[in-house]
Write an enzyme that holds these catalytic residues in place. Sequence first.
Site, PDB file in Angstrom:
ATOM      1  N   ASN A 146     -12.052   6.392 -13.703  1.00 55.50           N
ATOM      2  CA  ASN A 146     -11.387   7.664 -14.003  1.00 55.50           C
ATOM      3  C   ASN A 146     -10.094   7.401 -14.753  1.00 55.50           C
ATOM      4  O   ASN A 146      -9.721   6.250 -14.984  1.00 55.50           O
ATOM      5  CB  ASN A 146     -11.145   8.461 -12.708  1.00 55.50           C
ATOM      6  CG  ASN A 146     -10.278   7.671 -11.747  1.00 55.50           C
ATOM      7  OD1 ASN A 146      -9.118   7.406 -12.011  1.00 55.50           O
ATOM      8  ND2 ASN A 146     -10.874   7.264 -10.627  1.00 55.50           N
TER       9      ASN A 146
ATOM     10  N   PRO B 164     -16.647   3.726   0.688  1.00 54.12           N
ATOM     11  CA  PRO B 164     -15.891   4.022   1.919  1.00 54.12           C
ATOM     12  C   PRO B 164     -14.610   4.780   1.568  1.00 54.12           C
ATOM     13  O   PRO B 164     -14.080   4.629   0.466  1.00 54.12           O
ATOM     14  CB  PRO B 164     -15.543   2.628   2.461  1.00 54.12           C
ATOM     15  CG  PRO B 164     -15.620   1.717   1.286  1.00 54.12           C
ATOM     16  CD  PRO B 164     -16.652   2.293   0.359  1.00 54.12           C
TER      17      PRO B 164
END
Length: 403
Positions: free
Chosen positions: A211, A311
């Site tokens: 990103n 996670p």
Amino acid sequence: MSSCHPQPTVLLGVTGCIAAYKACELVRILQKQDVQVKVVMTPAGAEFVTPATFRALTRQEVALAPIDDPHAPIHHISLAQEASVFVIAPATANTINKLAAGIADNLLTTTALATEAPLLIAPAMNVHMWRDENTQLSLAQLRERGAQIIEPEEGYLACGEIGEGRLAPVEEIAAAVLAELNRSQDLTGRKLLVTAGPTREYLDPARFLSNASSGITGYTIAEEAARRGAQVTLISGPTTLPDPFGCTTIRVTSAQQMLEQAQEAFTAHGGLDAAIFTAAVGDYRPEQAQQQKMKKAATGSATELQLVANPDILATLAANKGSAYIVGFAAETQDIIAEARKKLHQKQADLIVANDISDPSIGFASAHNCWHLVTAEHTESTGLLPKKALARLLVDRIVKEIQ
Ligand code: CTP
């Protein structure tokens, strides 16, 4: 860093302005608080109040010329290193504009360029000089770089006009200096963890999911905490930023690596005082990363990519946080506060810093942002501020919480 100095020294810069005489009173107020004050003057400043006055008040040599001290052959550097806080009061439009442009043509401006100390600027000038576009642009640039501007008052000015430009009351300037001095050591002995930047999840040796996070927010917070005496571990995904001064920076690539390093930081130091999760962690990674570069299929053919959820680093660590104060970030586009509070509960954070990424005037690329500090009971908005000021405000808040 300022932490090297057992007795804090405030460096007071005095420029050429009729309000220069008020700097004498500022010296006295600071001295009453057991603060050592050293004065550096511009040549024009020395026309308004003589160096002899400040020498007598401070019982210190007054710094005037770049090479006037035989004991400090590189005078601007020794002054710059000695200062815990550098306050320029009064600051003229000329000096303010020079500081913004990085001009270093006298000992005061050279020292300002060389110092790592927090910079406080108390302007004083004619109302039209204050309103001038150059002056306002320079002040905005200096604020963005972390300088604190102690706003002048409106009133009757020395030039006979009425308007903004009168030096802020010396008590107000002294209070700002003392607050900054307190900040300079208020995290001494504390251990902080900061995660920052994006993560990368490789599909094959050449391609990855990631990103646009720059990492600036986390790096700025880490540097601010280190400046204030904290032992900071910064775990960063790939960014173009240099390691922030005074921090232990650990570079990682994937979310899994970031989790492992964060877990180690939590246990290695015998417990943390606070952890600030600013990283834009990738929510997914490919189920199976390819060892060889994936080859292009025929035009128009479909390819499936199986992803698995990563996670949650914050939630994993907050589940066993002990006494650590946990701060998360939430970039939202709607129902900002409600969404942030949901994350606060889901992830067991103590504070979520939420911001509205649908507002194009703030966010990733902007030098400013507006944060909403959301806890279980309260929400507090910072208003639009430069990113360095936001980092200072958040660290102030963390200091209060972990006292
Ligand atoms: N976070 C984390 N590990 C993840 C995902 C997020 O540590 N795998 C942390 C971020 O660093 C941030 C907070 O959780 O402090 C919220 O991140 P955000 O991306 O806003 O939330 P998500 O949990 O990913 O939820 P969503 O993308 O659905 O809004």
